[in-house]
Design an enzyme around this catalytic site. Structure first.
Site, PDB file in Angstrom:
ATOM      1  N   ASP A   8      28.132  81.879  11.036  1.00  0.00           N
ATOM      2  CA  ASP A   8      27.339  80.694  10.718  1.00  0.00           C
ATOM      3  C   ASP A   8      25.909  81.115  10.424  1.00  0.00           C
ATOM      4  O   ASP A   8      25.422  82.116  10.961  1.00  0.00           O
ATOM      5  CB  ASP A   8      27.365  79.711  11.884  1.00  0.00           C
ATOM      6  N   ASP A  20      24.957  83.958   6.019  1.00  0.00           N
ATOM      7  CA  ASP A  20      24.635  83.032   4.938  1.00  0.00           C
ATOM      8  C   ASP A  20      25.673  83.301   3.856  1.00  0.00           C
ATOM      9  O   ASP A  20      25.645  84.351   3.200  1.00  0.00           O
ATOM     10  CB  ASP A  20      23.227  83.287   4.423  1.00  0.00           C
ATOM     11  N   VAL A  21      26.607  82.366   3.689  1.00  0.00           N
ATOM     12  CA  VAL A  21      27.760  82.635   2.815  1.00  0.00           C
ATOM     13  C   VAL A  21      27.370  82.824   1.362  1.00  0.00           C
ATOM     14  O   VAL A  21      28.164  83.340   0.568  1.00  0.00           O
ATOM     15  CB  VAL A  21      28.822  81.513   2.919  1.00  0.00           C
ATOM     16  N   ASN A  71      35.355  77.926   5.547  1.00  0.00           N
ATOM     17  CA  ASN A  71      35.163  76.536   5.938  1.00  0.00           C
ATOM     18  C   ASN A  71      33.762  76.010   5.629  1.00  0.00           C
ATOM     19  O   ASN A  71      33.584  74.798   5.471  1.00  0.00           O
ATOM     20  CB  ASN A  71      35.449  76.397   7.439  1.00  0.00           C
ATOM     21  N   TYR A 100      29.993  67.582  -5.614  1.00  0.00           N
ATOM     22  CA  TYR A 100      30.897  67.975  -4.528  1.00  0.00           C
ATOM     23  C   TYR A 100      32.326  68.087  -5.050  1.00  0.00           C
ATOM     24  O   TYR A 100      33.050  69.048  -4.741  1.00  0.00           O
ATOM     25  CB  TYR A 100      30.818  66.951  -3.401  1.00  0.00           C
ATOM     26  N   LYS A 108      34.640  71.513  -5.025  1.00  0.00           N
ATOM     27  CA  LYS A 108      35.911  71.593  -4.309  1.00  0.00           C
ATOM     28  C   LYS A 108      37.078  71.795  -5.265  1.00  0.00           C
ATOM     29  O   LYS A 108      38.085  72.422  -4.914  1.00  0.00           O
ATOM     30  CB  LYS A 108      36.117  70.340  -3.450  1.00  0.00           C
ATOM     31  N   THR A 145      34.066  63.211  12.498  1.00  0.00           N
ATOM     32  CA  THR A 145      33.146  64.176  13.099  1.00  0.00           C
ATOM     33  C   THR A 145      31.839  63.475  13.461  1.00  0.00           C
ATOM     34  O   THR A 145      31.591  62.335  13.051  1.00  0.00           O
ATOM     35  CB  THR A 145      32.836  65.324  12.123  1.00  0.00           C
TER      36      THR A 145
END
Length: 250
Positions: A36, A62-63, A89, A155, A159, A190
């Site tokens: 993360d 940091d992806v 994820n 978004y 995706k 969530t």
């Protein structure tokens, strides 16, 4: 245990769905790395898992940065010798209409939601090859399957890229015994979503589009990821699995 002796890397694992996946994986015997960008949250999540008897560690990631992926994968391989499962994820959303979206924000959502999984796959596949195979699970969304009226176009595009990246990787690397599948949740219950839907009318509007009449539980999404990551799904690759209460069945 379904993931006994497996080493798993989960991006965005410090909270929400990622954290639930981490809980589920450790209960099933995996050693989990919570990756993360928020180190404090990752370490707190790791302590929670360890206090429950799970085997876990945290790693800053940091992806969007290739150098971070090289370092993180290198650290894990040095410590564990392998990566059996990668769960991409980490993700964000943008709710502005396309006509109002600054190009910088378009670039940000594509960097996190599409470049992130690309970089993870790029740097984990060589490790999985050396280990004789592995399982990659990409977190997409119902928005990776349909044009969802409540979601931002940026978004949806990001995706959709994840969905087809999954299929391309599944076909390309099946010969290496590397499976790649995607999971497509509808709106999940969530903390972030509960805050977003403080207006009961907005919450009900979102529930009304789901045939089963409620939001997804994080445990239900995590269980789908668990199945695809486990050897129970050993002959399943290239699948886009909705966890959506029937929303995409319309």
């Amino acid at each position: 245990m379904r993931l006994e002796n497996k080493t798993a890397l989960i991006t965005g694992g410090a909270q929400g769905i990622g954290r639930e996946i981490a809980r589920t994986f450790t209960r099933e015997g995996a050693f989990v790395y919570i990756a993360d960008i928020n180190v404090e949250h990752a370490e707190e999540a790791t302590r929670e898992l360890q206090s429950s008897g799970g085997r876990a560690a945290s790693v800053k990631l940091d992806v969007t940065q290739e150098s971070d992926w090289i370092r993180a994968v290198g650290e894990i391989v040095k410590e564990r010798g392998r990566i059996d499962i990668l769960v991409n994820n980490a993700g964000i959303t943008k709710r502005q209409p396309l006509t109002d979206l600054p190009v910088e924000e378009w670039d940000q959502i594509m960097a996190i939601n599409a470049r992130g999984p690309f970089l993870g796959i790029k740097h984990v596949i060589p490790v999985m090859r050396r280990n004789g195979g592995g399982s990659i699970v990409n977190m997409s969304s119902i928005c990776g399957l349909v044009g969802h009226k409540f979601s931002g176009e940026s978004y949806i595009v990001s995706k959709g890229a994840v969905t087809l990246m999954t299929r391309a990787v599944a076909v390309k690397y099946a010969k290496d015994q590397i499976r790649c599948n995607s999971v497509h949740p509808s709106t999940a219950d969530t903390a972030i979503m509960r805050d977003l839907f403080k207006d009961p009318d907005k919450r009900q509007e979102r529930i009304d589009e789901i045939p089963l009449g409620r939001m997804a539980k994080t445990e239900e999404i995590a269980n789908a990821v668990l199945f695809l990551a486990s050897d129970e799904a050993s002959f399943i690759t290239g699948v886009a699995l909705p966890v959506d209460g029937g929303l995409t069945a319309y």
